[in-house]
Every structure is written in C-alpha cells, then in structure tokens.
Design a protein around this motif. Sequence first.
Motif, PDB file in Angstrom:
ATOM      1  N   THR A  62       6.492  -4.808   4.625  1.00  0.00           N
ATOM      2  CA  THR A  62       7.120  -4.937   3.647  1.00  0.00           C
ATOM      3  C   THR A  62       6.599  -5.931   2.530  1.00  0.00           C
ATOM      4  OG1 THR A  62       8.136  -6.855   4.943  1.00  0.00           O
ATOM      5  CG2 THR A  62       9.175  -4.790   5.100  1.00  0.00           C
ATOM      6  N   SER A  63       5.636  -7.001   2.840  1.00  0.00           N
ATOM      7  CA  SER A  63       4.906  -7.618   1.862  1.00  0.00           C
ATOM      8  C   SER A  63       4.386  -7.121   1.050  1.00  0.00           C
ATOM      9  CB  SER A  63       4.306  -8.865   2.671  1.00  0.00           C
ATOM     10  OG  SER A  63       3.147  -8.271   3.140  1.00  0.00           O
ATOM     11  N   LEU A  64       3.626  -5.991   1.161  1.00  0.00           N
ATOM     12  CA  LEU A  64       2.727  -5.201   0.118  1.00  0.00           C
ATOM     13  C   LEU A  64       3.633  -4.661  -0.716  1.00  0.00           C
ATOM     14  CD1 LEU A  64       0.691  -2.910   2.956  1.00  0.00           C
ATOM     15  CD2 LEU A  64      -0.365  -5.039   1.539  1.00  0.00           C
ATOM     16  N   SER A  65       4.847  -4.288  -0.414  1.00  0.00           N
ATOM     17  CA  SER A  65       5.712  -3.744  -1.637  1.00  0.00           C
ATOM     18  C   SER A  65       5.990  -4.826  -2.561  1.00  0.00           C
ATOM     19  CB  SER A  65       6.841  -3.026  -1.148  1.00  0.00           C
ATOM     20  OG  SER A  65       7.736  -2.736  -2.245  1.00  0.00           O
ATOM     21  N   SER A  66       6.202  -5.920  -1.933  1.00  0.00           N
ATOM     22  CA  SER A  66       6.693  -7.238  -2.655  1.00  0.00           C
ATOM     23  C   SER A  66       5.612  -7.610  -3.542  1.00  0.00           C
ATOM     24  CB  SER A  66       7.430  -8.458  -1.794  1.00  0.00           C
ATOM     25  OG  SER A  66       7.323  -9.536  -2.561  1.00  0.00           O
ATOM     26  N   ILE A  67       4.296  -7.823  -2.938  1.00  0.00           N
ATOM     27  CA  ILE A  67       3.130  -8.145  -3.682  1.00  0.00           C
ATOM     28  C   ILE A  67       2.994  -7.468  -4.897  1.00  0.00           C
ATOM     29  CG2 ILE A  67       0.776  -8.569  -3.549  1.00  0.00           C
ATOM     30  CD1 ILE A  67       1.262  -9.326  -0.846  1.00  0.00           C
ATOM     31  N   ARG A  68       2.977  -6.219  -4.875  1.00  0.00           N
ATOM     32  CA  ARG A  68       2.756  -5.115  -5.903  1.00  0.00           C
ATOM     33  C   ARG A  68       3.794  -5.349  -6.913  1.00  0.00           C
ATOM     34  NH1 ARG A  68       4.590  -0.248  -7.763  1.00  0.00           N
ATOM     35  NH2 ARG A  68       2.616   1.102  -8.583  1.00  0.00           N
TER      36      ARG A  68
END
Length: 275
Positions: A62-68
Amino acid sequence: METLLIYLIVGAVAGTIAGLFGVGGGLIIVPALVLVYTALGIPAEILTHMAVATSLATIVITSLSSIRTHHLKGAVDWRVFLSMTPGILLGSWLGGVTAHLLPGAWLQLLIGIFALVIAVRMWRAGRRPATLLADGEKLPGGPFLAGVGGVIGWASAIFGIGGGSLTVPFLTRCRVQMQRAVATSAACGLPIAVAGAISFAVQGWGEPQLPAWSSGYIYWPAFFGIVVASTPFARIGANLAHRMSPQLLKNCFAGLLCVIGARFIWLNAGLVLGH
C-alpha cells in the motif's frame, strides 16, 4: 473460502478507515487480525506476532501507491528520507527482534497503550490552532535524523504500523510544512515495512505452531485478502472524508482507538501482572 472473505472484509474496513481518517491501516489491521486469529483458534503465543507481521507486509504494497502519488506532486523531501532510512532499516529490524522476544500478552498490552496515546494526541491536536511553518527550517543534521529514524522504525515494527503517527509529528516539530511531512512520512513507511516484515519472517521461521501458508510470522492468506480489498476501499473512504467535518472524523477515530486500546489493556493487563 469463508476465511478469505473475512480477510477481504478486514481489508475493506481498514482501507475505508485509512481513507476516512488519513492514517495508515496498521492501527486497524493489527487489532482486527488479532480478533480473527483468536476466533480461528491460532495459538495465543503467536497470533499477535502474526497480526503485526502481516500488517507490515501489507504496508509494503500500500505504501508504494502512496509514495507514487506524493512524489508526482513533488511533496516528498528525499533528502530527509535518505537521511532517516539507514536508521529506519536497522530500527525496524530490531523492532521485529524485540517483538519476537515479547510474550503475546505483553505485545497486545503495548499495542493497547499505544492506541490510547495516539487517541489522546489526536484530541489534543484538534484543540490547537493549525500553523504553517517554514519548510525545512531548523531541520536537524543527517546523524540525528538517522537516530530518530531508528527509534521510529523500532517502535513502528513492534506495533505493525507505517510510522506516520510518529514521523509526521517529529517532522512538523522540525518546522517542515505539514504537506511535506505527510508525504515524506509516507515514503519512510516503505523501509519500515520492508525491514520489519523481513525481520518478523526471519524471527518466526520454523515456529512449529504456525499455520500453513506462513513465512515466519507473515500469514499470506490474510495478506492477499487485505491487499486486494484495502486499496479500492481507501479511495471510497477518502471520498467520504471530503463530505464530513474533519474535526468530527478525528474525534470518531480517536474514540475508536480508545475502545481498541482499552480492550487490549483490559484483556492483557491481568495476564502480564500475573506473571
């Protein structure tokens, strides 16, 4: 099939709440998985460790989407991220080691106390006037940031969270603008989750009481169910949040954390004191 449905529901609830309240789902996923694992008859000695480890594994995705999203808006302070990451990686790994050494009752008690602390902080923050401070002013040097990252990573791994409830207050106290603090905190959640999840997998490897489809303390059926459901429901929660009072949302979430924290403390304080 019924068990997978339960994990999908946990992911949907966690995603919705994360979107509504603007917090990581770990604060909801860990208590929810503790309840589910208890109902499924998973041994008390390992179920809390499994809940924390699985929560950290879901945060990796889930953090990957938020970081992007934050990066595309140019909001992530990558200098701060790179300074804090070495400490975060070490601290998160040690957090997994620390949690492995704690009995399940102790771990649940600490999670309960942490939930109450966050609830009180949310109520107090809601009563203080918001201020917008100069970006980067008085920001500490790299070694200090690495040290703080270590502490944040250690605590976050123990509680199964991405660290936003710890990183954002620290960065705002360093006079980083709130938008950049939130975005940078989201980026820091990735190394927290990666190092913490790997640590829990290693610490739990070979544990004889673990169910099938586990890698150490990470339980993959729960992981996949939560990841599949949490992302779309986070968008639903975010849309709902724009239609409601921000202060009402904070108060509701703080109240929910109080209930969770009080329950964990009530159920485990006697067990801890009895030892």
